[in-house]
Design a protein around this motif. Structure first.
Motif, PDB file in Angstrom:
ATOM      1  N   ALA A  69     -83.987 -59.324  60.543  1.00 57.19           N
ATOM      2  CA  ALA A  69     -84.160 -59.667  59.129  1.00 57.19           C
ATOM      3  C   ALA A  69     -82.842 -59.877  58.407  1.00 57.19           C
ATOM      4  O   ALA A  69     -82.802 -60.512  57.343  1.00 57.19           O
ATOM      5  N   GLY A  70     -81.740 -59.372  58.962  1.00 54.68           N
ATOM      6  CA  GLY A  70     -80.453 -59.507  58.296  1.00 54.68           C
ATOM      7  C   GLY A  70     -80.032 -60.947  58.074  1.00 54.68           C
ATOM      8  O   GLY A  70     -79.413 -61.271  57.057  1.00 54.68           O
ATOM      9  N   VAL A  71     -80.377 -61.846  59.005  1.00 48.72           N
ATOM     10  CA  VAL A  71     -79.970 -63.250  58.874  1.00 48.72           C
ATOM     11  C   VAL A  71     -80.684 -63.938  57.708  1.00 48.72           C
ATOM     12  O   VAL A  71     -80.027 -64.510  56.835  1.00 48.72           O
ATOM     13  N   PRO A  72     -82.030 -63.928  57.641  1.00 47.92           N
ATOM     14  CA  PRO A  72     -82.670 -64.583  56.501  1.00 47.92           C
ATOM     15  C   PRO A  72     -82.344 -63.929  55.158  1.00 47.92           C
ATOM     16  O   PRO A  72     -82.253 -64.619  54.142  1.00 47.92           O
ATOM     17  N   LEU A  73     -82.150 -62.619  55.151  1.00 50.40           N
ATOM     18  CA  LEU A  73     -81.783 -61.971  53.894  1.00 50.40           C
ATOM     19  C   LEU A  73     -80.360 -62.341  53.490  1.00 50.40           C
ATOM     20  O   LEU A  73     -80.059 -62.504  52.300  1.00 50.40           O
ATOM     21  N   GLY A  74     -79.479 -62.500  54.463  1.00 48.69           N
ATOM     22  CA  GLY A  74     -78.145 -62.987  54.161  1.00 48.69           C
ATOM     23  C   GLY A  74     -78.183 -64.415  53.644  1.00 48.69           C
ATOM     24  O   GLY A  74     -77.453 -64.784  52.709  1.00 48.69           O
ATOM     25  N   HIS A  75     -79.053 -65.231  54.225  1.00 50.48           N
ATOM     26  CA  HIS A  75     -79.234 -66.600  53.744  1.00 50.48           C
ATOM     27  C   HIS A  75     -79.766 -66.608  52.314  1.00 50.48           C
ATOM     28  O   HIS A  75     -79.342 -67.417  51.483  1.00 50.48           O
ATOM     29  N   LEU A  76     -80.675 -65.675  52.024  1.00 45.76           N
ATOM     30  CA  LEU A  76     -81.212 -65.564  50.665  1.00 45.76           C
ATOM     31  C   LEU A  76     -80.099 -65.229  49.679  1.00 45.76           C
ATOM     32  O   LEU A  76     -80.063 -65.754  48.558  1.00 45.76           O
ATOM     33  N   ALA A  77     -79.188 -64.351  50.095  1.00 48.15           N
ATOM     34  CA  ALA A  77     -78.051 -64.024  49.235  1.00 48.15           C
ATOM     35  C   ALA A  77     -77.193 -65.250  48.975  1.00 48.15           C
ATOM     36  O   ALA A  77     -76.700 -65.462  47.860  1.00 48.15           O
ATOM     37  N   ASP A  78     -76.997 -66.093  49.997  1.00 52.26           N
ATOM     38  CA  ASP A  78     -76.236 -67.328  49.816  1.00 52.26           C
ATOM     39  C   ASP A  78     -76.926 -68.252  48.820  1.00 52.26           C
ATOM     40  O   ASP A  78     -76.282 -68.872  47.971  1.00 52.26           O
ATOM     41  N   ARG A  79     -78.234 -68.347  48.921  1.00 51.60           N
ATOM     42  CA  ARG A  79     -78.993 -69.315  48.122  1.00 51.60           C
ATOM     43  C   ARG A  79     -79.184 -68.860  46.683  1.00 51.60           C
ATOM     44  O   ARG A  79     -79.149 -69.680  45.760  1.00 51.60           O
ATOM     45  N   ARG A  80     -79.400 -67.560  46.494  1.00 54.34           N
ATOM     46  CA  ARG A  80     -79.760 -67.063  45.174  1.00 54.34           C
ATOM     47  C   ARG A  80     -78.621 -66.349  44.458  1.00 54.34           C
ATOM     48  O   ARG A  80     -78.733 -66.043  43.282  1.00 54.34           O
ATOM     49  N   GLY A  81     -77.566 -66.081  45.167  1.00 54.55           N
ATOM     50  CA  GLY A  81     -76.439 -65.363  44.583  1.00 54.55           C
ATOM     51  C   GLY A  81     -76.326 -63.971  45.168  1.00 54.55           C
ATOM     52  O   GLY A  81     -77.302 -63.208  45.133  1.00 54.55           O
ATOM     53  N   CYS A 121     -80.181 -53.466  56.508  1.00 55.09           N
ATOM     54  CA  CYS A 121     -79.519 -54.584  57.196  1.00 55.09           C
ATOM     55  C   CYS A 121     -79.291 -55.746  56.236  1.00 55.09           C
ATOM     56  O   CYS A 121     -78.241 -56.404  56.282  1.00 55.09           O
ATOM     57  N   GLY A 122     -80.255 -56.011  55.375  1.00 52.82           N
ATOM     58  CA  GLY A 122     -80.070 -57.068  54.391  1.00 52.82           C
ATOM     59  C   GLY A 122     -78.977 -56.737  53.405  1.00 52.82           C
ATOM     60  O   GLY A 122     -78.175 -57.604  53.019  1.00 52.82           O
ATOM     61  N   LEU A 123     -78.907 -55.466  52.996  1.00 50.91           N
ATOM     62  CA  LEU A 123     -77.868 -55.038  52.061  1.00 50.91           C
ATOM     63  C   LEU A 123     -76.488 -55.219  52.671  1.00 50.91           C
ATOM     64  O   LEU A 123     -75.553 -55.656  51.988  1.00 50.91           O
ATOM     65  N   ALA A 124     -76.334 -54.892  53.945  1.00 50.88           N
ATOM     66  CA  ALA A 124     -75.035 -55.047  54.602  1.00 50.88           C
ATOM     67  C   ALA A 124     -74.584 -56.504  54.585  1.00 50.88           C
ATOM     68  O   ALA A 124     -73.420 -56.812  54.307  1.00 50.88           O
ATOM     69  N   ALA A 125     -75.508 -57.424  54.879  1.00 48.63           N
ATOM     70  CA  ALA A 125     -75.156 -58.850  54.881  1.00 48.63           C
ATOM     71  C   ALA A 125     -74.848 -59.353  53.482  1.00 48.63           C
ATOM     72  O   ALA A 125     -73.858 -60.062  53.257  1.00 48.63           O
ATOM     73  N   ALA A 126     -75.686 -59.001  52.516  1.00 54.08           N
ATOM     74  CA  ALA A 126     -75.491 -59.476  51.147  1.00 54.08           C
ATOM     75  C   ALA A 126     -74.206 -58.921  50.543  1.00 54.08           C
ATOM     76  O   ALA A 126     -73.503 -59.610  49.796  1.00 54.08           O
ATOM     77  N   GLY A 349     -73.363 -65.150  53.713  1.00 54.82           N
ATOM     78  CA  GLY A 349     -74.457 -64.194  53.841  1.00 54.82           C
ATOM     79  C   GLY A 349     -75.152 -64.267  55.180  1.00 54.82           C
ATOM     80  O   GLY A 349     -75.324 -63.252  55.863  1.00 54.82           O
ATOM     81  N   GLN A 350     -75.570 -65.487  55.574  1.00 56.14           N
ATOM     82  CA  GLN A 350     -76.298 -65.589  56.838  1.00 56.14           C
ATOM     83  C   GLN A 350     -75.391 -65.324  58.028  1.00 56.14           C
ATOM     84  O   GLN A 350     -75.812 -64.738  59.028  1.00 56.14           O
ATOM     85  N   TYR A 351     -74.113 -65.736  57.954  1.00 57.48           N
ATOM     86  CA  TYR A 351     -73.201 -65.481  59.058  1.00 57.48           C
ATOM     87  C   TYR A 351     -72.874 -63.995  59.175  1.00 57.48           C
ATOM     88  O   TYR A 351     -72.812 -63.451  60.282  1.00 57.48           O
ATOM     89  N   GLN A 352     -72.654 -63.332  58.033  1.00 52.86           N
ATOM     90  CA  GLN A 352     -72.391 -61.897  58.078  1.00 52.86           C
ATOM     91  C   GLN A 352     -73.631 -61.133  58.534  1.00 52.86           C
ATOM     92  O   GLN A 352     -73.530 -60.116  59.229  1.00 52.86           O
ATOM     93  N   GLY A 353     -74.813 -61.622  58.135  1.00 53.25           N
ATOM     94  CA  GLY A 353     -76.040 -60.990  58.594  1.00 53.25           C
ATOM     95  C   GLY A 353     -76.191 -61.080  60.101  1.00 53.25           C
ATOM     96  O   GLY A 353     -76.586 -60.113  60.764  1.00 53.25           O
ATOM     97  N   PHE A 354     -75.844 -62.241  60.669  1.00 58.37           N
ATOM     98  CA  PHE A 354     -75.934 -62.415  62.121  1.00 58.37           C
ATOM     99  C   PHE A 354     -74.884 -61.571  62.831  1.00 58.37           C
ATOM    100  O   PHE A 354     -75.176 -60.901  63.825  1.00 58.37           O
ATOM    101  N   PHE A 355     -73.659 -61.587  62.317  1.00 53.93           N
ATOM    102  CA  PHE A 355     -72.581 -60.808  62.934  1.00 53.93           C
ATOM    103  C   PHE A 355     -72.904 -59.314  62.875  1.00 53.93           C
ATOM    104  O   PHE A 355     -72.595 -58.567  63.807  1.00 53.93           O
TER     105      PHE A 355
END
Length: 425
Positions: A69-81, A121-126, A349-355
């Motif tokens: 879930a970290g990748v899509p949540l990181g992507h959400l952070a990129d898209r929404r701020g 996991c989402g918080l770490a990426a965001a 966001g999505q790259y940090q979520g994946f990493f």
């Protein structure tokens, strides 16, 4: 929980207080984490009434889902701020911890720990995406080092709070610890909400294509895999080494706690200094490579601690622990810089979520792998483990060069010398 869209304003010159705000938020939520880590297992077993096997299975499943879930949540952070995402995910973590207060069945346990792992996991990426927007590229690794030091300090304080609950060993004490953790993440959300807003970087179109970018980036996946191998150091200090000390050495039992205190204290005191020289990809690759060498040396030293007299074993274990934490700090600093520098602009966001997937994967796979190697394999197992660290560190340079060829011209560079890249090293 809906996420507010960040205002269309770039934070080109973030406030000087932003790093301090990030560090304070990290300190606060780490206090809750420290208290939770040392008491959660007993809470789940003695208060909720779960067996150790069911607890382990539930947590493994939860962290596996959280990692994905970290990748899509990181992507959400990129898209929404990223600021809105970090605030929402910190609040979600607080609510999930509060939900643990009500858990009295295995089904409820699974649902709540699943929500907890996803939010964490989402918080770490965001939060990484937020840091990238608030801090100039050349200063990011140094800021992360300060966050790491603050996090270790918070965990130490939280562990002290948890120790009181362990001493009391009552349901009320464990429930109070969970309350502290929930309040800590709520406080973290408030502190993150006071930071400057960062413009959303995902753009307005091509959402499906953008969301899959990191999943198609094979060079970056290889870098992430190598970093995951090196993150096996995490269960090494917390699980494999204590078991080795107890079963294969004559060192006193308190040496386990002493080595953990040494590790935590060294990171608190020296992580910032260790990371100071890592300002670009060439330096980051050298840091990871040297980290692999140091971790190999630590494994070799640990391997000879068996069969020694108690005092000699203790001296050898301390020497190995010093080498291990030195390698850990070098590897961490290099990995942070690499992850930031290889992420394309607007997709942190999505790259940090994946990493960041490497952390839960190492926690899931590491205990079985390390106990098999170290406890089952003895000296040979230690050397094989050290060889894995060395090989992963050595392979990071070629992997980063390949990933840089893929992203050159598209990703912002965090190097202290913008005219030089890993390709020119």
């Amino acid at each position: 929980m809906s996420l507010p869209t960040a205002p269309a304003r770039s934070v080109s010159r973030p406030r000087r207080s932003a790093p301090r705000g990030l560090a304070l938020a990290q300190l606060v939520n780490s206090v809750g984490d420290g208290a939770f880590y040392v008491t959660s297992a007993l809470y789940f077993s003695r208060v909720v009434g779960l067996t150790p096997g069911r607890i382990g299975l539930g947590l493994t499943l939860a962290w596996a889902v959280g990692a994905v879930a970290g990748v899509p949540l990181g992507h959400l952070a990129d898209r929404r701020g990223p600021r809105g995402a970090t605030v929402a995910l910190a609040a979600a973590t607080s609510l999930s911890v509060a939900g643990l207060l009500l858990v009295r069945s295995y089904a409820a346990f699974l649902l709540v720990v699943l929500a907890y792992a996803i939010a964490q996991c989402g918080l770490a990426a965001a939060r990484q995406s937020l840091l990238a927007g608030l801090v100039e590229p050349g200063a990011r690794t140094g800021v992360l080092a300060r966050l790491q030091a603050a996090g270790n300090a918070g965990i130490a304080v939280g562990a002290g709070i948890g120790a009181v609950a362990l001493h009391l060993d009552t349901s009320a004490a464990y429930l109070c610890v969970l309350g502290v953790d929930a309040l800590a993440f709520a406080g973290c959300a408030v502190l993150l909400g006071r930071l400057p807003a960062v413009e959303a970087g995902g753009g307005s179109g091509g959402g499906e294509r953008r969301s899959a970018t990191v999943l198609r980036d094979r060079p970056f996946a290889l870098v992430t895999f190598l970093n995951t191998v090196m993150l096996l150091r995490m269960p090494l200090i917390s699980l494999a080494l204590p078991l080795w000390i107890a079963e294969h050495t004559a060192a006193p039992g308190w040496s386990v706690s002493a080595l953990l205190v040494l590790n935590t204290g060294a990171v608190m005191l020296f992580q910032v200094r260790t990371a100071a020289g890592v300002t670009g990809l060439p330096g980051a690759v050298r840091a990871v490579r040297s980290g692999g060498v140091l971790m190999l040396a630590s494994c070799a030293v640990f391997a000879v601690s068996g069969g020694l007299a108690a005092w000699a074993a203790l001296v050898v274990l301390v020497a190995g622990a010093v080498l291990l934490v030195w390698g850990e700090m070098r590897q961490s600093a290099g990995a942070w810089q690499i992850a930031f520098d290889l992420a394309p602009a607007g997709r942190q966001g999505q790259y940090q979520g994946f990493f960041g997937v490497g952390v839960p994967v190492a926690r899931m796979v590491g205990p079985v792998l390390l106990t098999t190697l170290v406890i089952g394999g003895g000296v040979t197992g230690w050397l094989v483990l050290g060889g894995l660290f060395l090989a992963a560190g050595a392979a990071m340079g070629p992997a980063v060069r390949r990933a840089e060829r893929r992203t050159v011209g598209n990703a912002p560079r965090s190097t202290g010398n913008p005219g030089k890249t890993v390709l020119e090293e």
